[in-house]
Design a protein around this motif. Structure first.
Motif, PDB file in Angstrom:
ATOM      1  N   ARG A 120       0.843  -1.190   0.000  1.00 48.96           N
ATOM      2  CA  ARG A 120       0.000   0.000   0.000  1.00 48.96           C
ATOM      3  C   ARG A 120       0.884   1.248   0.000  1.00 48.96           C
ATOM      4  N   GLY A 121       1.863   1.271  -0.871  1.00 56.63           N
ATOM      5  CA  GLY A 121       2.744   2.430  -0.948  1.00 56.63           C
ATOM      6  C   GLY A 121       3.676   2.480   0.244  1.00 56.63           C
ATOM      7  N   ASP A 122       3.493   3.480   1.105  1.00 58.78           N
ATOM      8  CA  ASP A 122       4.346   3.618   2.280  1.00 58.78           C
ATOM      9  C   ASP A 122       4.022   2.592   3.365  1.00 58.78           C
ATOM     10  N   VAL A 123       2.929   1.869   3.208  1.00 59.35           N
ATOM     11  CA  VAL A 123       2.586   0.796   4.153  1.00 59.35           C
ATOM     12  C   VAL A 123       2.769  -0.540   3.436  1.00 59.35           C
ATOM     13  N   VAL A 124       3.684  -1.354   3.952  1.00 57.66           N
ATOM     14  CA  VAL A 124       3.966  -2.664   3.364  1.00 57.66           C
ATOM     15  C   VAL A 124       3.863  -3.706   4.466  1.00 57.66           C
ATOM     16  N   VAL A 125       3.116  -4.767   4.208  1.00 56.71           N
ATOM     17  CA  VAL A 125       2.977  -5.862   5.160  1.00 56.71           C
ATOM     18  C   VAL A 125       3.556  -7.114   4.529  1.00 56.71           C
ATOM     19  N   ALA A 126       4.439  -7.785   5.261  1.00 60.32           N
ATOM     20  CA  ALA A 126       5.053  -9.018   4.764  1.00 60.32           C
ATOM     21  C   ALA A 126       4.551 -10.198   5.598  1.00 60.32           C
ATOM     22  N   VAL A 127       4.126 -11.250   4.918  1.00 55.07           N
ATOM     23  CA  VAL A 127       3.610 -12.441   5.591  1.00 55.07           C
ATOM     24  C   VAL A 127       4.462 -13.638   5.186  1.00 55.07           C
ATOM     25  N   GLY A 128       5.009 -14.314   6.168  1.00 53.81           N
ATOM     26  CA  GLY A 128       5.853 -15.469   5.879  1.00 53.81           C
ATOM     27  C   GLY A 128       5.456 -16.682   6.694  1.00 53.81           C
ATOM     28  N   THR A 129       5.784 -17.868   6.184  1.00 54.23           N
ATOM     29  CA  THR A 129       5.558 -19.113   6.920  1.00 54.23           C
ATOM     30  C   THR A 129       6.866 -19.873   7.071  1.00 54.23           C
ATOM     31  N   GLY A 130       7.983 -19.158   7.039  1.00 55.78           N
ATOM     32  CA  GLY A 130       9.279 -19.819   7.128  1.00 55.78           C
ATOM     33  C   GLY A 130       9.571 -20.686   5.931  1.00 55.78           C
ATOM     34  N   GLY A 131       8.873 -20.413   4.821  1.00 57.07           N
ATOM     35  CA  GLY A 131       9.069 -21.213   3.618  1.00 57.07           C
ATOM     36  C   GLY A 131       8.275 -22.495   3.603  1.00 57.07           C
ATOM     37  N   ALA A 132       7.518 -22.772   4.681  1.00 60.79           N
ATOM     38  CA  ALA A 132       6.809 -24.047   4.771  1.00 60.79           C
ATOM     39  C   ALA A 132       5.620 -24.119   3.830  1.00 60.79           C
ATOM     40  N   SER A 133       4.875 -23.009   3.689  1.00 57.33           N
ATOM     41  CA  SER A 133       3.671 -23.055   2.862  1.00 57.33           C
ATOM     42  C   SER A 133       3.374 -21.690   2.262  1.00 57.33           C
ATOM     43  N   PRO A 134       3.889 -21.409   1.072  1.00 58.98           N
ATOM     44  CA  PRO A 134       3.576 -20.143   0.401  1.00 58.98           C
ATOM     45  C   PRO A 134       2.080 -19.944   0.183  1.00 58.98           C
ATOM     46  N   VAL A 135       1.316 -21.037   0.002  1.00 61.13           N
ATOM     47  CA  VAL A 135      -0.125 -20.906  -0.219  1.00 61.13           C
ATOM     48  C   VAL A 135      -0.801 -20.350   1.036  1.00 61.13           C
ATOM     49  N   VAL A 136      -0.402 -20.834   2.208  1.00 67.02           N
ATOM     50  CA  VAL A 136      -0.959 -20.298   3.454  1.00 67.02           C
ATOM     51  C   VAL A 136      -0.610 -18.822   3.595  1.00 67.02           C
ATOM     52  N   ALA A 137       0.632 -18.463   3.257  1.00 76.30           N
ATOM     53  CA  ALA A 137       1.040 -17.058   3.334  1.00 76.30           C
ATOM     54  C   ALA A 137       0.170 -16.197   2.426  1.00 76.30           C
ATOM     55  N   ARG A 138      -0.146 -16.713   1.229  1.00 79.16           N
ATOM     56  CA  ARG A 138      -0.991 -15.946   0.309  1.00 79.16           C
ATOM     57  C   ARG A 138      -2.400 -15.775   0.862  1.00 79.16           C
TER      58      ARG A 138
END
Length: 478
Positions: A120-138
């Motif tokens: 969102r421009g100046d607001v960025v949110v990063a979601v990770g699962t430690g590489g275990a499940s990119p689908v869950v992160a999405r």
């Protein structure tokens, strides 16, 4: 937590990208969006840059040769996507010189991973699962996308532009924090989120004493506002994301009688709920009283939602309410909803326009016979016009009489669609001549009347007139 979330300034050096195909190009587009300078070694020799903005191409070096022998001076990170076995070798080289490296889908050879990103421009949110499940992160990212206002980055940028000036005027950190909380949660923040940044800027400039403004919140002088929200035709899943946010933020909800309990349950649990609407034939508190309640709530510092069935500006008296709020100096905003006519059209597959058949739409309301008698029916006789009538059950005989007297064909298809988008929705279809009788085929309202040839395309009409539906299809094919 195996991976620490960090934000890397990719403008501080070059990023080495190794790989080919769609995977590499996806990473290339992501890197280009951050303003990074990229040196790309295409593993298959195909440097296809379709989809990359021309402005970004100047920062992309299409490198040739062996990436394992590439000069790493000035490189700050190495990415491998679609690189095959060379990714493992590049990982070893990166680790040998202490460079961060990511080999796509290979945790063992990566020292950092790519999260799912909400930008969102100046607001960025990063979601990770430690590489275990990119689908869950999405999936988590999608939920966050739904919750965050689309202009939240604009709000952060707006505050960033004022921060130095305000900090110089408020020396105490706690007071400074309260000031920004009041800006974000109050009418100024609402203006920015509504895309009215110039007005927000002007409002902030009018604050002569920021310390007093910040202190007012602690003294119980919070500034309220009113949001007019369209609740849609009944199905709670048809609420807009913005409407849901407003309900979750509300201190008090003033709602129409016809707003379903399922929709009211989407409001914040501790919000007060006050019914202010009325049903046809039953007394209500009156529009002036509703206006007064909205103004009093806002001036007492509450965040009020005026929740209306359908859309506030389609027979919802939203215009009258914002005029009263404007005259009272109360901050307000409007969130549109799906109007019942569109809900009926979608649920029962009755397109309100249709090529060559219906080129115009008229929305009108007639909740009693005297309303129908005041309508100039002569302007509604065009065969290529669809007429959508709200609150027309009581006036149905007068509506039929007015249209027939004006020259509309008695065989014009008509649909009566009751309680649209709700589990107990019903439909009755027939002709204009049969209109009053169709009302006896549904179990009460509220109902939308749709008058015009488009009703012959609806699912109920096709089910009750299969031979006509087939003939119409054959005519269209010819």
């Amino acid at each position: 937590m195996r991976f620490l979330p960090v934000f890397l300034d990719l403008k501080s050096g070059k990023v080495l990208l190794v790989g080919a195909g769609g995977l590499a190009r996806a990473k290339l587009r992501l890197l280009a969006a951050t303003g990074a300078t990229v040196r790309w070694f295409a593993a298959d020799g195909n440097h296809d840059v379709d989809g990359i903005d021309a402005a970004d191409l100047a920062r992309i070096e299409l490198a040739q040769g062996d990436p394992l022998a590439a000069d790493l001076a000035g490189v700050i990170a190495i990415l491998c996507a679609g690189a095959g076995d060379i990714g493992v070798a590049m990982s070893a080289r990166a680790k040998a010189v202490g460079l961060p490296v990511n080999v796509m889908d290979d945790l063992a050879h990566s020292t950092f991973i790519f999260p799912a990103i909400v930008d969102r421009g100046d607001v960025v949110v990063a979601v990770g699962t430690g590489g275990a499940s990119p689908v869950v992160a999405r999936r988590v990212r999608e939920s966050i996308e739904a919750m965050l206002p689309s202009r939240i980055g604009d709000l952060a940028s707006f505050i960033g532009g004022w921060r130095k000036s305000i900090n110089a005027r408020i020396s105490e950190f706690p007071l400074r924090r309260r000031f920004w909380e009041r800006v974000v949660d109050g009418p100024i923040g609402a203006l920015v989120l509504a895309g009215r940044t110039d007005e927000a800027d002007a409002a902030l400039k009018q604050i002569a004493d920021p310390s007093a403004f910040a202190g007012a919140q602690a003294q119980g002088k919070a500034e309220g506002r009113v949001t007019l929200v369209g609740a849609g035709p009944g199905d709670p899943d048809l609420l807009t994301i913005k409407a849901l946010r407003a309900l979750q933020d509300a201190d008090v909800v003033f709602h129409d009688e016809l707003v379903s309990q399922e929709i009211l349950d989407r409001a914040r649990r501790d919000a007060s709920r006050i019914a202010v609407g009325r049903r046809v034939g039953k007394p209500g508190i009156g529009q002036h009283a509703i206006n007064r309640l909205l103004i009093e709530a806002a001036k007492s510092g509450q965040r009020a939602v005026r929740l209306k069935g359908g859309d506030p500006f389609i027979f919802g008296r939203g215009g009258e309410e914002i005029e009263a709020l404007r005259e009272a100096g109360v901050a307000y905003s409007v969130i549109p909803g799906i109007t019942a006519g569109l809900g009926a059209a979608a649920q029962f597959e009755a397109p309100l326009t249709y090529r060559h058949e219906a080129l115009r739409i008229t929305f009108l309301t007639a909740h009693k016979a005297s309303d129908a008698e005041t309508v100039d029916w002569s302007v509604l006789t065009d065969k290529k016009m669809t007429v959508v009538v709200y609150m027309g059950m009581t006036a149905a005989p007068s509506i039929r009489a007015g249209l027939l007297a004006a020259g509309r064909s008695p065989q014009t298809p008509v649909g009566v669609f009751a309680r649209v988008t709700r589990p107990d929705a019903q439909a009755a279809v027939g002709t204009l001549e049969q209109l009053p009788d169709l009302l006896n085929m549904i179990d009460g309202g509220p109902a939308i009347l749709i008058i015009g040839d488009v009703v012959a395309h609806s699912a109920p009409w096709r089910q009750s007139n299969p031979s006509q539906a087939i003939a119409k299809l054959l005519d269209a094919a010819e």
